[in-house]
Design an enzyme around this catalytic site. Structure first.
Site, PDB file in Angstrom:
ATOM      1  N   SER A 143     -11.158  -5.888  -7.889  1.00 32.41           N
ATOM      2  CA  SER A 143     -11.000  -4.202  -7.800  1.00 32.41           C
ATOM      3  C   SER A 143     -10.968  -3.792  -9.318  1.00 32.41           C
ATOM      4  CB  SER A 143      -9.302  -4.251  -7.464  1.00 32.41           C
ATOM      5  OG  SER A 143      -8.889  -2.803  -7.575  1.00 32.41           O
ATOM      6  N   TYR A 156      -0.506  -6.244  -8.101  1.00 27.72           N
ATOM      7  CA  TYR A 156      -1.837  -6.231  -7.510  1.00 27.72           C
ATOM      8  C   TYR A 156      -2.918  -6.029  -8.662  1.00 27.72           C
ATOM      9  CZ  TYR A 156      -5.783  -4.028  -4.948  1.00 27.72           C
ATOM     10  OH  TYR A 156      -7.072  -3.885  -4.311  1.00 27.72           O
TER      11      TYR A 156
HETATM   12  P1  NAD Z   1      -8.111  -3.599   4.581  1.00 27.99           P
HETATM   13  O1  NAD Z   1      -6.356  -3.234   4.516  1.00 27.99           O
HETATM   14  O2  NAD Z   1      -8.697  -2.208   5.446  1.00 27.99           O
HETATM   15  O3  NAD Z   1      -8.520  -4.583   5.041  1.00 27.99           O
HETATM   16  C1  NAD Z   1      -7.943  -5.929   4.420  1.00 27.99           C
HETATM   17  C2  NAD Z   1      -7.814  -7.108   5.619  1.00 27.99           C
HETATM   18  O4  NAD Z   1      -7.609  -8.324   4.897  1.00 27.99           O
HETATM   19  C3  NAD Z   1      -7.091  -6.694   6.571  1.00 27.99           C
HETATM   20  O5  NAD Z   1      -7.654  -6.625   7.875  1.00 27.99           O
HETATM   21  C4  NAD Z   1      -6.032  -7.619   6.527  1.00 27.99           C
HETATM   22  O6  NAD Z   1      -5.385  -7.995   7.754  1.00 27.99           O
HETATM   23  C5  NAD Z   1      -6.560  -8.685   5.908  1.00 27.99           C
HETATM   24  N1  NAD Z   1      -5.631  -9.597   5.064  1.00 27.99           N
HETATM   25  C6  NAD Z   1      -4.581  -9.196   4.558  1.00 27.99           C
HETATM   26  N2  NAD Z   1      -3.866 -10.282   4.079  1.00 27.99           N
HETATM   27  C7  NAD Z   1      -4.532 -11.388   4.819  1.00 27.99           C
HETATM   28  C8  NAD Z   1      -3.986 -12.656   4.670  1.00 27.99           C
HETATM   29  N3  NAD Z   1      -3.192 -13.248   4.172  1.00 27.99           N
HETATM   30  N4  NAD Z   1      -4.885 -13.728   5.544  1.00 27.99           N
HETATM   31  C9  NAD Z   1      -5.986 -12.980   6.411  1.00 27.99           C
HETATM   32  N5  NAD Z   1      -6.293 -11.714   6.319  1.00 27.99           N
HETATM   33  C10 NAD Z   1      -5.399 -10.847   5.337  1.00 27.99           C
HETATM   34  O7  NAD Z   1      -8.263  -3.034   2.981  1.00 27.99           O
HETATM   35  P2  NAD Z   1      -9.819  -3.154   2.488  1.00 27.99           P
HETATM   36  O8  NAD Z   1      -9.910  -1.978   1.412  1.00 27.99           O
HETATM   37  O9  NAD Z   1     -11.157  -3.225   3.369  1.00 27.99           O
HETATM   38  O10 NAD Z   1      -9.553  -4.509   1.360  1.00 27.99           O
HETATM   39  C11 NAD Z   1     -10.446  -5.425   1.399  1.00 27.99           C
HETATM   40  C12 NAD Z   1     -10.288  -5.892  -0.228  1.00 27.99           C
HETATM   41  O11 NAD Z   1     -10.813  -4.697  -1.016  1.00 27.99           O
HETATM   42  C13 NAD Z   1      -9.109  -6.303  -0.665  1.00 27.99           C
HETATM   43  O12 NAD Z   1      -9.264  -7.593  -1.373  1.00 27.99           O
HETATM   44  C14 NAD Z   1      -8.509  -5.175  -1.571  1.00 27.99           C
HETATM   45  O13 NAD Z   1      -7.667  -5.602  -2.318  1.00 27.99           O
HETATM   46  C15 NAD Z   1     -10.002  -4.896  -2.046  1.00 27.99           C
HETATM   47  N6  NAD Z   1     -10.081  -3.410  -2.642  1.00 27.99           N
HETATM   48  C16 NAD Z   1      -9.849  -2.171  -1.727  1.00 27.99           C
HETATM   49  C17 NAD Z   1      -9.822  -1.003  -2.578  1.00 27.99           C
HETATM   50  C18 NAD Z   1      -9.679   0.366  -1.677  1.00 27.99           C
HETATM   51  O14 NAD Z   1      -9.764   1.390  -2.208  1.00 27.99           O
HETATM   52  N7  NAD Z   1      -9.928   0.135  -0.333  1.00 27.99           N
HETATM   53  C19 NAD Z   1     -10.059  -0.999  -3.815  1.00 27.99           C
HETATM   54  C20 NAD Z   1     -10.124  -2.091  -4.482  1.00 27.99           C
HETATM   55  C21 NAD Z   1     -10.186  -3.373  -3.965  1.00 27.99           C
END
Ligand code: NAD
Length: 262
Positions: A143, A156
């Protein structure tokens, strides 16, 4: 492009957001998939959106559970006979948004367990198979919060900084086995994780402010991460390892001083 034909790709956090978009992208490019999430409903929803004829297995598990991770990798190999690409994408946000003086150890343990230990565990077991195959690619979703302060809670941000460093250390550990390890660092992307932010902004007529401080003046879409992840996982990136690619509309390229944007 069919860059993942004859490749097996395992994606964690594939039940929503960036993981779902990556699954669709990889399948569109010919990959056979093992999709992992703690949400069964999310996984099924992702499967329903894959291109017709896509080969896919679904596993509901918690990425911080070592026994479950080991079994999942073993099942992938016994079913498909190989494992070529690992996308460590599952993550959780939340935690305490106050200062360091407000932090709670239990919350830190929970966030670090999923965001960091989950990445380490899947890398540990998947890379053993990749080593046998003489080749592999791993892409971790970190991130911008791991690069600068101000994009998430303390725990985080620390977890994502650790993922960036783990990307480098594992790239060094595994490079001699022809296994590449890279990370993407998303900026603000509309997904399940950021839904409360988007809901709040829309309800309060502030949507135009979301992403406005990025150089591209907008927030990102999950598909834009999927494209970057697919690049790093593919042979197009065959000489790239140990890198953390910001996919953030230029956000981390700028000091973002208040009042400097037109
Ligand atoms: P999201 O919440 O839509 O998807 C995350 C998925 O991970 C969910 O389906 C959730 O059920 C699954 N998950 C969470 N904990 C888990 C566990 N312990 N075991 C198995 N599955 C698990 O969010 P996203 O934004 O698609 O996140 C994907 C990645 O991107 C994450 O690592 C997040 O930190 C990173 N990220 C997202 C953003 C943003 O703006 N959306 C920004 C920076 C980084």
């Amino acid at each position: 492009m069919q860059r993942f034909e004859n490749k097996v790709v395992l994606i964690t956090g594939a039940g929503s957001g960036i993981g779902r978009a990556t699954a669709i992208r990889m399948a569109t490019e010919g990959a056979r998939l093992m999709l992992v999430d703690r949400s069964e409903e999310g996984l099924q929803h992702t499967r329903d959106q894959l291109p017709a004829g896509a080969e896919v297995l679904l596993r509901m598990l918690d990425v911080s559970d070592e026994a479950a991770v080991e079994l999942c990798v073993a099942e992938t190999i016994s079913h498909y006979g190989q494992l070529d690409v690992l996308c460590n994408n599952a993550g959780i946000a939340g935690g305490d948004y106050g200062t360091v003086q407000d932090q709670n150890l239990e919350t830190w343990q929970q966030i670090i367990s999923v965001n960091l230990y989950g990445v380490m565990l899947f890398t540990k077991y998947a890379s053993r198979q990749m080593e046998k195959q003489g080749k592999g690619a791993i892409v971790n979703t970190a991130s911008v919060a791991g690069i600068r302060s101000g994009a998430g809670g303390n725990a985080y941000s620390a977890s994502k900084a650790a993922v960036i460093n783990f990307t480098m250390t594992s790239a060094c550990d595994l490079g001699s086995h022809n296994i590449r390890v890279n990370a993407v660092c998303p900026g603000l992307i509309e997904t399940g994780m950021t839904k409360p932010v988007f809901d709040y902004a829309r309800a309060n007529d502030k949507e135009q402010k979301l992403g406005a401080r990025c150089e591209l003046r907008r927030y990102g879409r999950p598909e834009e991460l999927a494209g970057a992840i697919a690049f790093l996982a593919s042979d197009d990136a065959s000489y790239v390892t140990g890198q953390a690619l910001a996919v953030d509309g230029g956000n981390t390229a700028s000091l973002n001083l208040p009042g400097m944007k037109v």
